[in-house]
Design a protein around this motif. Sequence first.
Motif, PDB file in Angstrom:
ATOM      1  N   TYR A 284       0.846  -1.186   0.000  1.00  0.00           N
ATOM      2  CA  TYR A 284       0.000   0.000   0.000  1.00  0.00           C
ATOM      3  C   TYR A 284       0.883   1.238   0.000  1.00  0.00           C
ATOM      4  CZ  TYR A 284       1.012   0.875   4.922  1.00  0.00           C
ATOM      5  OH  TYR A 284       1.650   1.168   6.107  1.00  0.00           O
TER       6      TYR A 284
ATOM      7  N   HIS B 272      -5.110   9.732   1.317  1.00  0.00           N
ATOM      8  CA  HIS B 272      -5.504   8.730   0.315  1.00  0.00           C
ATOM      9  C   HIS B 272      -4.619   7.492   0.452  1.00  0.00           C
ATOM     10  CE1 HIS B 272      -7.237   7.391  -3.489  1.00  0.00           C
ATOM     11  NE2 HIS B 272      -6.031   6.913  -3.752  1.00  0.00           N
TER      12      HIS B 272
ATOM     13  N   ASP C 157      -3.636   3.791  -1.541  1.00  0.00           N
ATOM     14  CA  ASP C 157      -3.707   2.907  -2.707  1.00  0.00           C
ATOM     15  C   ASP C 157      -3.206   1.537  -2.286  1.00  0.00           C
ATOM     16  OD1 ASP C 157      -4.528   4.620  -4.998  1.00  0.00           O
ATOM     17  OD2 ASP C 157      -2.742   5.741  -4.385  1.00  0.00           O
TER      18      ASP C 157
ATOM     19  N   THR D 152      -5.961  -3.951  -7.655  1.00  0.00           N
ATOM     20  CA  THR D 152      -5.752  -2.652  -7.031  1.00  0.00           C
ATOM     21  C   THR D 152      -7.066  -2.106  -6.463  1.00  0.00           C
ATOM     22  OG1 THR D 152      -6.095  -1.462  -9.105  1.00  0.00           O
ATOM     23  CG2 THR D 152      -3.820  -2.063  -8.532  1.00  0.00           C
TER      24      THR D 152
ATOM     25  N   ASP E 117      -8.459   1.432  -3.630  1.00  0.00           N
ATOM     26  CA  ASP E 117      -8.020   2.621  -2.917  1.00  0.00           C
ATOM     27  C   ASP E 117      -9.035   2.993  -1.854  1.00  0.00           C
ATOM     28  OD1 ASP E 117     -10.055   3.605  -4.521  1.00  0.00           O
ATOM     29  OD2 ASP E 117      -8.964   5.366  -5.144  1.00  0.00           O
TER      30      ASP E 117
ATOM     31  N   HIS F 152     -13.096   2.494   2.424  1.00  0.00           N
ATOM     32  CA  HIS F 152     -12.414   1.660   1.428  1.00  0.00           C
ATOM     33  C   HIS F 152     -13.408   0.690   0.794  1.00  0.00           C
ATOM     34  CE1 HIS F 152      -9.727  -1.273  -0.342  1.00  0.00           C
ATOM     35  NE2 HIS F 152     -10.167  -2.192   0.488  1.00  0.00           N
TER      36      HIS F 152
END
Length: 104
Positions: A67, A73, A75, A83, A85, A95
């Motif tokens: 991550y 933020h 990801d 993937t 985010d 999330h």
Amino acid sequence: MRGPVIAASLFMAFVGSAIAEDQMNNQTHSYVGMWVTADRYIRHELLQDGRYVEARGKRERAYLGRYRVTGNHIDYRDDTGFTADGEFIDGVLHHAGMILYRDK
């Protein structure tokens, strides 16, 4: 002449990927730790080294990956390449339609 151009492009893509992965490993933020849904069914452990472990129910290592946090933020990239985010808003992680709270 295309061979050297393609080789250079592949090399740059590899280097760019390695740099992005290295950036995911070297980060400083206050979100390290365990994040859980209210029913504790989903649990995200954000490790200091940029890795995460997601547990679901009795599956303690359902998903593993890397991550990166940028501001508020996050990801995620799991080890299979998937993937996702999310956003940290007022101390809560939003999330993929879930709300996770810092574990006490």
